[in-house]
Write a protein that holds these residues in place. Structure first.
Motif, mmCIF file in Angstrom:
data_model
loop_
_atom_site.group_PDB
_atom_site.id
_atom_site.type_symbol
_atom_site.label_atom_id
_atom_site.label_comp_id
_atom_site.label_asym_id
_atom_site.label_seq_id
_atom_site.Cartn_x
_atom_site.Cartn_y
_atom_site.Cartn_z
ATOM 1 N N ALA A 35 19.200 23.590 61.876
ATOM 2 C CA ALA A 35 19.051 24.312 63.137
ATOM 3 C C ALA A 35 20.507 24.820 63.109
ATOM 4 C CB ALA A 35 19.037 23.267 64.259
ATOM 5 N N TRP A 36 20.661 25.922 64.114
ATOM 6 C CA TRP A 36 21.895 26.135 64.304
ATOM 7 C C TRP A 36 22.424 25.976 65.742
ATOM 8 C CZ3 TRP A 36 25.011 28.519 60.763
ATOM 9 C CH2 TRP A 36 24.122 29.244 59.590
ATOM 10 N N PHE A 37 23.848 25.368 65.989
ATOM 11 C CA PHE A 37 23.991 25.261 67.313
ATOM 12 C C PHE A 37 25.615 26.101 67.229
ATOM 13 C CE2 PHE A 37 21.847 21.474 68.606
ATOM 14 C CZ PHE A 37 21.203 21.231 67.705
ATOM 15 N N ARG A 38 26.047 26.237 68.532
ATOM 16 C CA ARG A 38 27.421 26.890 68.696
ATOM 17 C C ARG A 38 28.269 26.318 69.828
ATOM 18 N NH1 ARG A 38 25.252 32.563 71.301
ATOM 19 N NH2 ARG A 38 24.776 31.753 73.298
ATOM 20 N N GLN A 39 29.465 26.280 69.617
ATOM 21 C CA GLN A 39 30.483 25.853 70.611
ATOM 22 C C GLN A 39 31.491 26.894 70.775
ATOM 23 O OE1 GLN A 39 32.170 21.807 69.857
ATOM 24 N NE2 GLN A 39 32.501 21.472 71.992
ATOM 25 N N ALA A 40 31.509 27.172 72.160
ATOM 26 C CA ALA A 40 32.549 28.122 72.682
ATOM 27 C C ALA A 40 33.709 27.441 73.166
ATOM 28 C CB ALA A 40 32.035 29.187 73.764
ATOM 29 N N PRO A 41 34.798 27.987 73.268
ATOM 30 C CA PRO A 41 36.048 27.371 73.729
ATOM 31 C C PRO A 41 35.886 26.715 75.346
ATOM 32 C CG PRO A 41 36.723 29.394 72.546
ATOM 33 C CD PRO A 41 35.237 29.427 72.677
ATOM 34 N N GLY A 42 36.319 25.547 75.307
ATOM 35 C CA GLY A 42 36.117 24.922 76.666
ATOM 36 C C GLY A 42 34.677 24.486 76.935
ATOM 37 N N LYS A 43 33.510 24.894 76.221
ATOM 38 C CA LYS A 43 32.338 24.436 76.364
ATOM 39 C C LYS A 43 31.706 23.262 75.533
ATOM 40 C CE LYS A 43 31.397 28.963 78.757
ATOM 41 N NZ LYS A 43 30.440 29.965 78.738
ATOM 42 N N GLU A 44 30.499 22.898 75.802
ATOM 43 C CA GLU A 44 30.042 21.853 75.244
ATOM 44 C C GLU A 44 29.040 22.645 74.147
ATOM 45 O OE1 GLU A 44 29.291 18.177 78.471
ATOM 46 O OE2 GLU A 44 27.782 19.271 77.241
ATOM 47 N N ARG A 45 28.955 21.895 72.761
ATOM 48 C CA ARG A 45 27.967 22.334 72.032
ATOM 49 C C ARG A 45 26.862 22.527 72.479
ATOM 50 N NH1 ARG A 45 28.290 19.443 66.200
ATOM 51 N NH2 ARG A 45 30.468 19.913 66.622
ATOM 52 N N GLU A 46 26.183 23.749 72.365
ATOM 53 C CA GLU A 46 24.931 24.096 72.711
ATOM 54 C C GLU A 46 23.922 24.524 71.341
ATOM 55 O OE1 GLU A 46 24.604 27.381 75.236
ATOM 56 O OE2 GLU A 46 25.326 28.826 73.865
ATOM 57 N N PHE A 47 22.646 24.313 71.756
ATOM 58 C CA PHE A 47 21.411 24.814 70.938
ATOM 59 C C PHE A 47 21.412 25.987 70.634
ATOM 60 C CE2 PHE A 47 17.563 24.369 68.558
ATOM 61 C CZ PHE A 47 16.670 25.261 69.049
ATOM 62 N N VAL A 48 21.020 26.767 69.675
ATOM 63 C CA VAL A 48 20.781 28.032 69.459
ATOM 64 C C VAL A 48 19.259 28.394 68.825
ATOM 65 C CG1 VAL A 48 21.406 30.073 68.339
ATOM 66 C CG2 VAL A 48 23.188 28.506 68.864
ATOM 67 N N THR A 49 19.066 27.643 67.609
ATOM 68 C CA THR A 49 17.883 27.767 67.093
ATOM 69 C C THR A 49 17.377 26.844 66.222
ATOM 70 O OG1 THR A 49 16.453 29.449 66.056
ATOM 71 C CG2 THR A 49 18.782 29.490 65.622
ATOM 72 N N SER A 50 16.288 26.320 65.819
ATOM 73 C CA SER A 50 15.990 25.718 64.780
ATOM 74 C C SER A 50 14.599 26.118 63.941
ATOM 75 C CB SER A 50 15.629 24.108 65.476
ATOM 76 O OG SER A 50 14.684 24.285 66.383
ATOM 77 N N ILE A 51 14.461 25.392 63.000
ATOM 78 C CA ILE A 51 13.181 25.952 62.043
ATOM 79 C C ILE A 51 12.823 24.617 61.149
ATOM 80 C CG2 ILE A 51 14.686 26.427 60.332
ATOM 81 C CD1 ILE A 51 12.778 28.898 59.765
ATOM 82 N N GLU A 89 29.760 37.013 74.945
ATOM 83 C CA GLU A 89 29.126 35.489 75.170
ATOM 84 C C GLU A 89 28.618 34.739 74.026
ATOM 85 O OE1 GLU A 89 28.440 38.306 77.038
ATOM 86 O OE2 GLU A 89 26.409 38.043 77.794
ATOM 87 N N ASP A 90 28.528 35.444 73.083
ATOM 88 C CA ASP A 90 27.997 34.845 71.738
ATOM 89 C C ASP A 90 29.107 34.280 70.844
ATOM 90 O OD1 ASP A 90 25.536 37.478 71.404
ATOM 91 O OD2 ASP A 90 25.465 35.275 71.955
ATOM 92 N N THR A 91 30.735 34.640 71.365
ATOM 93 C CA THR A 91 31.790 34.055 70.650
ATOM 94 C C THR A 91 31.474 32.616 70.535
ATOM 95 O OG1 THR A 91 33.043 36.111 71.108
ATOM 96 C CG2 THR A 91 34.264 34.103 70.729
ATOM 97 N N ALA A 92 31.880 32.167 69.509
ATOM 98 C CA ALA A 92 31.831 30.466 69.443
ATOM 99 C C ALA A 92 32.125 30.213 67.805
ATOM 100 C CB ALA A 92 30.312 30.094 69.800
ATOM 101 N N ILE A 93 32.045 28.914 67.698
ATOM 102 C CA ILE A 93 31.972 28.345 66.426
ATOM 103 C C ILE A 93 30.669 28.032 66.146
ATOM 104 C CG2 ILE A 93 32.646 26.597 64.741
ATOM 105 C CD1 ILE A 93 35.204 26.335 66.073
ATOM 106 N N TYR A 94 29.873 28.486 65.021
ATOM 107 C CA TYR A 94 28.533 28.070 64.648
ATOM 108 C C TYR A 94 28.361 27.224 63.703
ATOM 109 C CZ TYR A 94 26.895 32.012 67.477
ATOM 110 O OH TYR A 94 26.756 32.998 68.870
ATOM 111 N N TYR A 95 27.562 26.084 64.129
ATOM 112 C CA TYR A 95 27.243 25.029 63.148
ATOM 113 C C TYR A 95 25.906 25.025 62.510
ATOM 114 C CZ TYR A 95 31.790 23.318 65.225
ATOM 115 O OH TYR A 95 32.914 23.156 65.768
ATOM 116 N N CYS A 96 25.562 24.846 61.540
ATOM 117 C CA CYS A 96 24.183 24.448 61.115
ATOM 118 C C CYS A 96 24.145 22.738 60.767
ATOM 119 C CB CYS A 96 23.949 24.866 59.602
ATOM 120 S SG CYS A 96 24.766 24.541 58.281
ATOM 121 N N ALA A 97 22.840 22.332 61.059
ATOM 122 C CA ALA A 97 22.880 21.071 60.862
ATOM 123 C C ALA A 97 21.441 20.462 60.682
ATOM 124 C CB ALA A 97 22.997 20.645 62.641
#
Length: 123
Positions: A35-51, A89-97
């Protein structure tokens, strides 16, 4: 165990596109849903997509449906995220998991995480 390394982030103007990659090593990549998750400044990590492990079933957050596409190449041990029509609003750090569970699992079921790659979308 599996190690994950993201790449492809950067600065892009609104309306532009980026392609993120996540390279896996250390274990059989095809054993895991990813999956991909993302975290924007001052916000919680959120789900983006998974496969799922086969690359057949996918899930997307409503905010990215129709703009983002997730895919994987098990032969190359790599996960991808194609991002089009990017918005500030897509600005964030993107993480794979990765998880040995379902691709529909919540973030607490993802056992392995990369370090993240920064995506910045300017208006």
């Amino acid at each position: 165990q599996v190690q994950l390394v993201e790449s492809g982030g950067g600065l892009v103007q609104a309306g532009g596109s980026l392609r993120l990659s996540c390279a896996a090593s250390g274990s059989t990549f095809s054993k895991y849903a990813v999956a991909w998750f993302r975290q924007a400044p001052g916000k919680e990590r959120e789900f983006v997509t998974s496969i799922d492990w086969r690359g057949v079933s996918t899930s997307y957050a409503d905010s990215v449906k129709g703009r983002f596409t997730v895919s994987r190449d098990n032969a190359k041990n790599t996960l991808y995220l194609e991002m089009n029509n990017l918005k500030p609003e897509d600005t964030a750090i993107y993480y794979c998991a990765a998880t040995s569970g379902s691709y529909r699992s919540g973030p607490d079921r993802y056992d392995y995480w990369g370090q993240g790659t920064q995506v910045t979308v300017s208006s």
